[in-house]
Design a protein around this motif. Structure first.
Motif, PDB file in Angstrom:
ATOM      1  N   LYS A  25      -5.248  -5.172  -5.866  1.00 23.92           N
ATOM      2  CA  LYS A  25      -6.044  -5.281  -5.045  1.00 23.92           C
ATOM      3  C   LYS A  25      -6.692  -4.485  -4.567  1.00 23.92           C
ATOM      4  O   LYS A  25      -8.156  -3.772  -4.802  1.00 23.92           O
ATOM      5  N   ASN A  26      -5.952  -3.512  -3.533  1.00 25.76           N
ATOM      6  CA  ASN A  26      -6.071  -2.126  -3.086  1.00 25.76           C
ATOM      7  C   ASN A  26      -6.399  -1.044  -3.583  1.00 25.76           C
ATOM      8  O   ASN A  26      -6.361  -0.001  -3.421  1.00 25.76           O
ATOM      9  N   THR A  27      -5.933  -1.133  -4.917  1.00 19.73           N
ATOM     10  CA  THR A  27      -5.291  -0.280  -5.645  1.00 19.73           C
ATOM     11  C   THR A  27      -6.620   1.170  -6.329  1.00 19.73           C
ATOM     12  O   THR A  27      -7.225   2.352  -6.311  1.00 19.73           O
ATOM     13  N   ILE A  58     -16.146  -1.319  -4.424  1.00 25.19           N
ATOM     14  CA  ILE A  58     -15.214  -0.891  -3.890  1.00 25.19           C
ATOM     15  C   ILE A  58     -15.362  -1.126  -2.221  1.00 25.19           C
ATOM     16  O   ILE A  58     -16.394  -0.626  -1.965  1.00 25.19           O
ATOM     17  N   ASP A  59     -14.844  -1.932  -1.806  1.00 20.90           N
ATOM     18  CA  ASP A  59     -15.030  -3.035  -0.424  1.00 20.90           C
ATOM     19  C   ASP A  59     -16.807  -2.833  -0.543  1.00 20.90           C
ATOM     20  O   ASP A  59     -17.465  -2.701   0.607  1.00 20.90           O
ATOM     21  N   THR A  84       1.260  -1.366  -0.081  1.00 13.97           N
ATOM     22  CA  THR A  84      -0.111  -0.139  -0.115  1.00 13.97           C
ATOM     23  C   THR A  84       1.019   1.382   0.086  1.00 13.97           C
ATOM     24  O   THR A  84       0.573   2.507  -0.730  1.00 13.97           O
ATOM     25  N   LYS A 104      -9.021   1.865  -4.436  1.00 10.74           N
ATOM     26  CA  LYS A 104      -9.666   2.380  -3.763  1.00 10.74           C
ATOM     27  C   LYS A 104      -8.588   3.810  -3.529  1.00 10.74           C
ATOM     28  O   LYS A 104      -9.093   4.841  -2.665  1.00 10.74           O
TER      29      LYS A 104
END
Length: 281
Positions: free
Chosen positions: A143-145, A171-172, A109, A147
């Protein structure tokens, strides 16, 4: 079949994009080779894009009155600032393409945030503002890009392959205003026509594609998207599509597509903003 209302009753949407990678792709590839830093010819392939091909592309876009989206790594912007400023000054959109064309997949992150924010500062200093469109370099993101991008003010991406229409990114577990405008390998000039030996592209060194056949592929994809009322995002690279022979592919596409009055040719921001508004619940 598209189930999308395009502006002014247009039948489909077309987005012309150009990934101005410069020599970043070849630098990254050369790192895996023994004495890779000595393969100067490899770097020159990427350098050819901003040095010669971008202006050829800009001339064609101006000829047909088309505004496009240019996805630029921060390192390319640092190395070729006048080229990037020229693109922006001519009314085209600049999008984020990482810093050194690094893969976001596998990055922490903290590493992703550093890449995103470092390149945004470069754009702000160079063209006067941060950008709101993103294309993931080298094919995938973590996976979190999405967001991380959405939290930092990005409005859309053109990175995925799973649809032929824009859509709201989940997202989420929730649909968001972060719009994805998918593209396809079938309309990527790089996978069709890029060729080099160090590093090998393609890996088997088994083709230099016929320009006529590639143009036929690109044209057929447009006609299919047009027939079904969809959105096509052409993914080009200056060092590929911008050489004297291949630029005719772009010329023929622009001429044919802009001749149709019921086709909306737009930038990524324009398409994302339109879709976001018309898909509100």
């Amino acid at each position: 079949m598209g189930d999308i209302r395009w502006p002014d009753g247009k039948k489909c949407a077309v987005m012309f994009t150009f990934d101005v990678d410069g020599d970043t792709t070849w630098e990254n590839g050369n790192r895996g080779l023994k004495n890779g830093e000595k393969y100067i010819k490899s770097l020159s392939v990427g350098q050819y894009g901003p040095k010669r091909c971008v202006d050829r592309i800009l001339q064609k876009l101006d000829q047909y009155g088309v505004k496009a989206t240019f996805f630029v790594p921060g390192l390319t912007a640092e190395r070729y600032p006048e080229v990037i400023k020229r693109i922006a000054e001519q009314g085209h959109e600049i999008g984020h393409h990482g810093y050194a064309h690094e893969r976001f997949a596998g990055k922490t992150t903290e590493e992703q945030i550093e890449i995103i924010e470092k390149t945004q500062k470069i754009f702000k200093d160079l063209i006067g503002h941060e950008v709101t469109g993103f294309r993931t370099p080298s094919g995938d993101w973590a996976k979190n890009t999405p967001k991380l991008l959405y939290e930092r003010g990005f409005r859309y991406s053109s990175s995925m392959r799973g649809d032929d229409r824009p859509y709201r990114t989940v997202i989420d577990g929730e649909e968001t205003d972060f719009i994805e405008i998918p593209t396809k390998w079938e309309v990527d000039d790089y996978v069709a026509m890029a060729y080099h030996m160090y590093p090998a592209e393609p890996a088997g060194q088994d083709r230099i594609s016929s320009y006529r056949l590639v143009e036929d592929n690109f044209m057929r994809e447009f006609k299919g998207h047009y027939r079904e009322g969809l959105c096509i995002s052409y993914m080009n690279h200056p060092q590929v599509i911008g050489c004297p022979g291949k630029i005719q592919i772009l010329d023929h596409l622009l001429k044919y597509i802009t001749s149709k009055e019921d086709v909306w040719v737009a930038t990524g921001t324009e398409i994302a903003d339109w879709y976001r508004k018309q898909s509100e619940k």
